[in-house]
Design a protein around this motif. Sequence first.
Motif, PDB file in Angstrom:
ATOM      1  N   ASP A  16       0.845  -1.194   0.000  1.00 63.95           N
ATOM      2  CA  ASP A  16       0.000   0.000   0.000  1.00 63.95           C
ATOM      3  C   ASP A  16       0.883   1.247   0.000  1.00 63.95           C
ATOM      4  O   ASP A  16       1.673   1.449   0.930  1.00 63.95           O
ATOM      5  CB  ASP A  16      -0.897   0.039   1.235  1.00 63.95           C
ATOM      6  N   GLY A  41      -0.361  -4.368   2.621  1.00 64.95           N
ATOM      7  CA  GLY A  41      -1.799  -4.274   2.397  1.00 64.95           C
ATOM      8  C   GLY A  41      -2.284  -5.358   1.447  1.00 64.95           C
ATOM      9  O   GLY A  41      -1.684  -6.426   1.317  1.00 64.95           O
ATOM     10  N   ASN A  46      -4.773  -8.221   4.325  1.00 64.37           N
ATOM     11  CA  ASN A  46      -5.410  -7.499   5.434  1.00 64.37           C
ATOM     12  C   ASN A  46      -6.321  -8.424   6.229  1.00 64.37           C
ATOM     13  O   ASN A  46      -6.342  -8.410   7.464  1.00 64.37           O
ATOM     14  CB  ASN A  46      -6.223  -6.320   4.910  1.00 64.37           C
ATOM     15  N   VAL A 226      -9.299   2.231   5.426  1.00 64.30           N
ATOM     16  CA  VAL A 226      -8.830   1.286   4.404  1.00 64.30           C
ATOM     17  C   VAL A 226      -8.952  -0.165   4.864  1.00 64.30           C
ATOM     18  O   VAL A 226      -9.444  -1.026   4.143  1.00 64.30           O
ATOM     19  CB  VAL A 226      -7.376   1.591   3.994  1.00 64.30           C
ATOM     20  N   GLY A 227      -8.501  -0.494   6.062  1.00 66.93           N
ATOM     21  CA  GLY A 227      -8.517  -1.887   6.514  1.00 66.93           C
ATOM     22  C   GLY A 227      -9.713  -2.271   7.350  1.00 66.93           C
ATOM     23  O   GLY A 227      -9.828  -3.422   7.787  1.00 66.93           O
ATOM     24  N   SER A 266      -3.349  -0.088   7.609  1.00 71.11           N
ATOM     25  CA  SER A 266      -4.251  -0.927   6.820  1.00 71.11           C
ATOM     26  C   SER A 266      -4.384  -2.315   7.431  1.00 71.11           C
ATOM     27  O   SER A 266      -5.361  -3.022   7.170  1.00 71.11           O
ATOM     28  CB  SER A 266      -3.740  -1.060   5.381  1.00 71.11           C
TER      29      SER A 266
END
Length: 279
Positions: A16, A41, A46, A226-227, A266
Motif C-alpha cells: 500500500d 496491504g 489485510n 482502508v482496513g 491498513s
Amino acid sequence: MQNPLPLTIVGSINVDLTARAERLPQAGETVGGGRLVREAGGKGANQATAAARLGAAVRMIGAVGTDPDGAWMRAELDAAGVDTTSVQTSDEPTGVALIVVDREGENQIAVCEGANGDIDLAGVEFGADEAVLAQLEISMDLVVALAEQVRGYLAVNAAPARDLPEAVLARADLIIVNETEYALIPALRTAKRVAVTYGADGAKLFESGAEVASAPAVKTTVENTVGAGDAFCAALTIGLASGVSADRALAAACAVGAAAVADPRSQPLLSRYDVYLPA
C-alpha cells in the motif's frame, strides 16, 4: 473461541502506497501537502492478518513477486502469525495499491494486481473443518474454483463489486459487502446469506432477502477506513463459521471494524476475538 478456527484466506497481497492529505482530489485536480506512507496491504493479506490477530489459525493462499516487496510482504504476514507456506512466487511484480486518505479517514484506491493475477490452486486441498474467505481482488475464475473445491464454510467478500456467477451465489455460505457494493450487485437481494455494512449505521444480515440480524456501529475516532472492512470480514467469518449466533457475531464484527478504523494502519493491531463479543 475455545479452539482456533482453521481459516484459509485466498486473496490479494499488495504494497500500500498511501498519501495522507487534507482532502481527496477531484477529477483532474492536484492536492498538495500530503504525507506518503508505505506499508503492507491487499484485501487478502489485510483479512489474513486481522484473522490471525483475532486468534484464528490462518493460512494465506496468494502470490507475490520475486522483488524485495515480495519478501517484505511474506515477512509481514509471518510476523502477524499467518502461515505463508502456500504463498506462491510469480514472475510478475508484487501487487501495489495507490491510496489517498483524507483527514476524515475516507479514501480513494487504485490497485495494480501484478502477481495477484497468478494465484493457482493446483495442489491445494481444503479440509472439511476449514473455513475459507476470499475477495474479488483475485480472478473470478479462482473464486468459481473455490466454490467447487471448498468442502467447509465458504465466505466471499464481494469487493471490489462485480457480478457473481450463479455457482458462487449458490455455494457461498456468506457473502459480505458494503452498502454501495450491495446496490451494484442485484443478485444479492435473493442470495441465501448476505452481510451488508452501512458505515456509521452499523451492519445487517439478510437471508434470502429478509433481514435476520442487525448491529449498531461502535462510535470511535476515525483514523483510516482502508482496513476496516477487511477486519470486519475476518471477524464475521470467524464468528459465524465458529457457530456464534448471528446477532452476536455481527455485533463483534462491528466492534472489530471500529477498532480497525481507529488504527491508522491498513493492517491494524487487534485483540483476541472474544474481547469483541457482547456480554
